[in-house]
Scaffold this active site. Structure first.
Site, short mmCIF file in Angstrom:
data_model
loop_
_atom_site.label_atom_id
_atom_site.label_comp_id
_atom_site.label_asym_id
_atom_site.label_seq_id
_atom_site.Cartn_x
_atom_site.Cartn_y
_atom_site.Cartn_z
N ASP A 11 -11.01 0.37 -1.63
CA ASP A 11 -11.07 1.80 -1.36
C ASP A 11 -11.93 2.56 -2.35
O ASP A 11 -12.12 3.77 -2.19
CB ASP A 11 -9.66 2.39 -1.38
N ASP A 52 0.84 -1.19 0.00
CA ASP A 52 0.00 0.00 0.00
C ASP A 52 0.88 1.25 0.00
O ASP A 52 1.92 1.30 0.66
CB ASP A 52 -0.91 -0.02 1.24
N GLU A 94 0.75 -0.67 -5.02
CA GLU A 94 -0.27 0.36 -5.19
C GLU A 94 0.45 1.66 -5.51
O GLU A 94 1.09 2.26 -4.65
CB GLU A 94 -1.11 0.47 -3.92
#
Length: 499
Positions: A401, A301, A348
């Protein structure tokens, strides 16, 4: 690490069906894995597995530990089967919703049962508690000693002092050796409980992973770049973080303002990268050793933070007060590669996509993320349109998300909606048209969410960044694992050679 052309489904563990108000490591996980196998999917992706906090809305990205498992994910039914609990111990079971998690009610119910199981285990009581079990517990404590002792003490102290470690009495807060020794003796029972819960979580997780592998499914874990301030990680390893003389953050993480937003102030302490470099990144090596022991592939992330990170002065409320600081990404990943071998990472890299990030990502060959929600559908060649995804990428129909595909589609302007339909050849069912487009793309990996397979709208959105209410609550029911849906996803997967 080189990936084969494969596909999978995202569904966090909490969102599985189950009898006790939350998805867990029992039969719901196995039913989902059976469904994945029938759908010819070879990956199951989920959020971080750490113990969550009600004060943070039970976000899996603000856990009490980067190493420990979430007690709420332990299957009570599996503890009954193991002889650590009796069936009667589970009664009365509250009338939990099958559609969403009420974390506070689940925590109250499950904690009482876990404490009963731990007391019986340590007392040697119950048909499943024999010498072999106690030996297995001893081996677990030894194997995970690098983090388990500090975590169990941290949680015991947090229970005793009813609050974050930054408010504890100074000797404990500063880890005075005599104060810690006294606390370990005084809180021995609570520490034993915390260690037991991690033991059964670890055992149940490994059983689920074995079940997955037997069905040709690999597990995709998640690595948040930062950890929560109120965590065993920061309290036990203050030298790893940029803290002031009182042990509080000198700077916190976030992202700067972008056109149209005010940025974000996450509040996590940033790393003291110079100290980490001097110690050969030992804490990061240990963290990844643990994660690689639990998952086959890891999504990183906020990968941008390994190239440079946005540091906001702790006393500042506005993200705009921060500054970019360099992070030792190249040196870090070289060290991790040397110490750990192949690095099974996907990254990400959405937002703040600049040359420094691209150079770091491409040097190590990490697949980047592509999500159609970020596309301008009326612009030719847009990098987020599925027909333009590069091979070394991981494509998603949506993520934990973002809004669901249906919710996203409904939010588009008429012009963008028309261009989207033209670009992907959308038929009567938007979600399946997008799944087809993503599966057809050149991306080496393709993922959809269970919500998109089911064609659900915004009510099933899992998380909305920047908000704290209503997130992480959605759950699938048993009806979600439909044979016809599995067969349809299998046909798409076969057609686009993702096996």
């Amino acid at each position: 690490m080189q990936f084969d052309r494969r596909a999978g489904v995202f569904l966090h563990v909490t969102a599985l069906p189950g009898p006790h108000g939350i998805g867990d490591l029992g039969e719901g996980a196995r039913r989902f894995l059976d469904w994945l196998a029938a759908a010819e999917q070879s990956y199951w992706q989920f959020c971080p597995l750490g113990p969550t906090a009600s004060v943070h809305g039970d976000s899996p990205y603000q856990a009490y530990s980067a190493f420990a498992g979430n007690p709420l994910l332990v299957s009570l039914d599996r503890l009954v089967a193991a002889g650590h609990l009796d069936e009667s111990d589970l009664e009365p079971v509250p009338e939990f919703s099958a559609h969403e998690v009420d974390y506070d009610r689940v925590r109250e119910y499950k904690t009482d049962r876990l404490r009963t199981a731990a007391e019986r285990f340590h007392a040697g009581d119950g048909p499943g508690v024999d010498e072999d079990e106690r030996d297995a517990f001893a081996r677990f404590r030894e194997r995970e000693s690098a983090w388990l002792a500090d975590y169990a003490l941290f949680m015991a102290l947090r229970t005793r002092h009813d609050g974050a470690w930054t408010s504890w009495p100074e000797p404990i807060r500063a880890r005075d050796s005599e104060a810690l020794a006294a606390a370990r003796e005084d809180l021995a029972d609570e520490i034993a409980y915390r260690e037991y819960v991690q033991f059964v979580f670890d055992r149940q997780w490994r059983a689920v992973r074995s079940y997955a592998h037997d069905r040709g499914v690999d597990l995709v874990g998640d690595l948040p770049i930062y950890v929560a301030l109120d965590s065993a990680d920061v309290w036990a390893n203050p030298e790893v973080f940029d803290l002031d003389a009182d042990g509080r953050p000198a700077a916190v993480a976030g992202v700067p303002p972008n056109p149209g937003d005010d940025g974000q102030r996450w509040g996590n302490p940033v790393y003291d990268w110079e100290t980490l470099r001097a110690n050969d990144y030992g804490w990061w090596v240990r963290r990844l050793e643990r994660l690689f022991d639990l998952a086959d592939v890891t999504r990183i992330d906020h990968f941008k933070g390994f190239d440079e990170f946005w540091a906001i002065p702790a006393e500042a409320d506005s993200p705009a007060a921060g500054e970019w600081r360099d992070a030792p990404g190249h040196d870090l990943f070289e060290t991790l590669q040397r110490r750990l071998g192949d690095l099974p990472f996907v990254v990400e890299d959405l937002g703040f996509l600049d040359q420094g990030l691209v150079d770091l990502r491409d040097r190590f060959g990490f697949p980047s993320m592509r999500v159609p929600h970020y596309a301008d559908w009326c612009r030719e060649g847009d990098m987020y349109q599925p027909m333009h995804y590069p091979e070394n990428s991981v494509a998603y129909t949506s993520t934990h998300d973002t809004d669901t595909l249906v919710g996203y589609y409904e939010s588009l302007s008429d012009e963008q909606r028309s261009c989207l339909e033209y670009n992907i050849g959308a038929g009567a069912e938007l979600t399946w048209s997008m799944i087809e487009a993503v599966w057809r793309s050149d991306s080496v990996l393709a993922f959809t969410t269970m919500q998109d397979v089911l064609g659900l709208d915004s009510h099933a959105r899992f998380n909305e960044p920047g908000t704290t209410d209503g997130n992480w609550a959605w759950r699938a029911t048993d009806a979600a694992f439909d044979e016809d849906l599995a067969a349809r996803l299998a046909r798409v997967t076969d057609e686009h050679i993702r096996n």
